[in-house]
Design an enzyme around this catalytic site. Sequence first.
Site, short mmCIF file in Angstrom:
data_model
loop_
_atom_site.label_atom_id
_atom_site.label_comp_id
_atom_site.label_asym_id
_atom_site.label_seq_id
_atom_site.Cartn_x
_atom_site.Cartn_y
_atom_site.Cartn_z
N CYS A 198 13.53 11.80 6.38
CA CYS A 198 13.48 11.46 7.81
C CYS A 198 14.81 11.80 8.47
O CYS A 198 14.87 12.07 9.66
CB CYS A 198 13.14 9.99 7.99
SG CYS A 198 14.14 8.90 6.98
N LYS A 222 0.88 -1.18 0.00
CA LYS A 222 0.00 0.00 0.00
C LYS A 222 0.92 1.23 0.00
O LYS A 222 1.44 1.64 1.03
CB LYS A 222 -0.88 -0.01 1.26
CG LYS A 222 -2.19 0.73 1.18
CD LYS A 222 -2.16 2.16 0.67
CE LYS A 222 -1.77 3.19 1.67
NZ LYS A 222 -1.69 4.56 1.10
P1 NDP Z 1 2.34 9.26 6.78
O1 NDP Z 1 2.54 8.67 8.12
O2 NDP Z 1 1.34 10.31 6.62
O3 NDP Z 1 1.99 8.12 5.69
C1 NDP Z 1 2.79 6.98 5.52
C2 NDP Z 1 1.95 5.86 4.93
O4 NDP Z 1 0.95 5.48 5.88
C3 NDP Z 1 1.19 6.26 3.66
O5 NDP Z 1 1.14 5.17 2.78
C4 NDP Z 1 -0.18 6.58 4.20
O6 NDP Z 1 -1.20 6.49 3.22
C5 NDP Z 1 -0.34 5.51 5.25
N1 NDP Z 1 -1.34 5.79 6.28
C6 NDP Z 1 -1.87 7.00 6.62
N2 NDP Z 1 -2.80 6.84 7.60
C7 NDP Z 1 -2.84 5.51 7.89
C8 NDP Z 1 -3.58 4.73 8.82
N3 NDP Z 1 -4.47 5.27 9.64
N4 NDP Z 1 -3.37 3.39 8.85
C9 NDP Z 1 -2.47 2.82 8.03
N5 NDP Z 1 -1.74 3.52 7.11
C10 NDP Z 1 -1.91 4.85 7.06
O7 NDP Z 1 3.79 9.75 6.34
P2 NDP Z 1 4.23 10.51 5.00
O8 NDP Z 1 3.89 9.70 3.81
O9 NDP Z 1 3.74 11.90 5.07
O10 NDP Z 1 5.83 10.48 5.14
C11 NDP Z 1 6.54 11.38 5.90
C12 NDP Z 1 6.95 10.77 7.23
O11 NDP Z 1 7.69 9.58 7.01
C13 NDP Z 1 7.87 11.67 8.02
O12 NDP Z 1 7.48 11.68 9.38
C14 NDP Z 1 9.23 11.01 7.87
O13 NDP Z 1 10.14 11.29 8.91
C15 NDP Z 1 8.86 9.57 7.82
N6 NDP Z 1 9.91 8.77 7.20
C16 NDP Z 1 10.66 7.94 8.00
C17 NDP Z 1 11.72 7.21 7.47
C18 NDP Z 1 12.51 6.27 8.32
O14 NDP Z 1 13.07 5.33 7.76
N7 NDP Z 1 12.61 6.47 9.63
C19 NDP Z 1 12.07 7.34 6.05
C20 NDP Z 1 11.21 8.23 5.31
C21 NDP Z 1 10.17 8.91 5.87
P3 NDP Z 1 -1.70 7.82 2.45
O15 NDP Z 1 -0.53 8.33 1.70
O16 NDP Z 1 -2.78 7.32 1.60
O17 NDP Z 1 -2.14 8.77 3.52
#
Ligand code: NDP
Length: 493
Positions: A283, A174
Amino acid sequence: MEIFKNLINGQWVPAQSGETFEDRNPARNSEVVGVFAKSGKPDIEAAISAARAAYPTWRLVPAPRRAEILFRAGEEMIRRKEELAQSMTREMGKVIKEARGDVQEAIDMVFFIAGEGRRSHGFTAPSELPNKAAWCERQPMGVVGAITPWNFPSAIPIWKLAPALVLGNTVIFKPASDTPLTAHRLVEILNAAGLPKGVLNLVHGPGSVCGNALVESDDVDLISFTGSSEVGRHINAGCAPSFKRVSLEMGGKNGIIVMDDADIDLAVEGSIWGAFGTSGQRCTASSRIIVHKAVVEEFSAKLAARAKALKLGDGLDEKTDVGPVINKAAQQKILEYIEIGKAEGAKLLAGGAAETSGPCADGWFVQPTVFGDVKTSMRIAQEEIFGPVTAVIPVGSLEEAIEAANSTRYGLSASIYTRDVNKAFHAARDVYTGIFYFNSATIGAEIQMPFGGTRETGNGHREGGTQVLDVFSEWKTVYVDFSGALQKAQIDN
Ligand code: NDP
């Protein structure tokens, strides 16, 4: 315009509801990059059934055979690297050089992990009893739900899909709703490389619906999530009732320490790259720069001048330094944080506004922003802004610098610029992060090394390296008694 579908049980199918959503270019908001299936719970359930049905056969395919499919996919990714990079920049904005790097990281990971098809070693240990053998081997987890963010739309999915598949799991992927095209292309490549039907399924749609359905399903054995700490917390709680394994890679508030003996120009160069690469949407972004008071004035002046000189624009233009942020909501959130920083009393040294002129007129751009005189207690020094904003925090000693570096709820990455090896070793030992760098910024991870963070950045797992195999497999210990008699461990001797 073509409507991109889900891949379920080897077939490209629309969402059962027939609904779709648009994927837009953040640098040119009027440009629709693609239209995608907007899936719901029934689509996820169909994908879970397909993955469950494919699992018993896939887990018994010899791992070297499974790896051959990944090697073929890697070759195809090399052939299509430029196309993948271009479409990534169009859908999420990162400058084209970085998009190429993102694809390269995925290629590196595919080949590295495909090698595990002939490795993924277990181990043997001597038994305490005669005529008895003991060994340990990896077994797959079963059905994996992979939920990924938009900021590394090819590298992060491959960090999950490649190890999950080579170890014999089946997968429902997803991807983030902001980067469905890159996800589509990757799955297209993996599928064409020869994965049997149902082994890898792709379902587009809102995380709150589709991601959540994966988390709540009793037929999913593992959730591998990368994204924000807020969503990660929710996923963690959702997995708890069934004790489902959950691997979480989340936010960061990474600090570069710049000591008074540092090469200041090198530190400025690193800080610009760390803070403003991918428009600060990493991140591991260097969102805090902890600088010794003896050099903070010189450092801040140089950093602000460099930040002001960065060229904003469409990432497809090779001359662009900083692309847009992902969408309007992100732009608004970043601008709100800039107002918070000003209200908290931090000194605005560069940027501080949206960029709406010239090549930025139709996109979501924020000027590279530098705050000075920041205190560790301020919200801009504590909370993940996830945009091109960095905070310079003056400190008086190495001890104070280490304390500042450790002062957030995150623990992903940190670094130190110093010419004193003793200071470097002290910081490497005492800064509590998953990744640490000397004389470079907080970004630059390589796939053969473990990746992940402490505290609220993660829940103890690591991606990358061979350590990722521990996420996607379970150890099984096997004892073979070939004595022909009843032998009792701990009792017979
Ligand atoms: P989100 O947490 O908003 O989304 C991540 C994924 O989770 C997306 O596919 C999203 O879908 C999905 N999602 C959203 N809501 C739910 C839910 N309730 N249940 C299950 N899945 C859900 O993060 P972002 O995409 O905005 O990414 C940015 C974040 O990712 C930052 O905080 C960054 O630091 C972190 N990150 C961490 C890394 C690491 O390795 N530590 C690496 C890269 C990023 P949808 O897009 O449809 O909302």
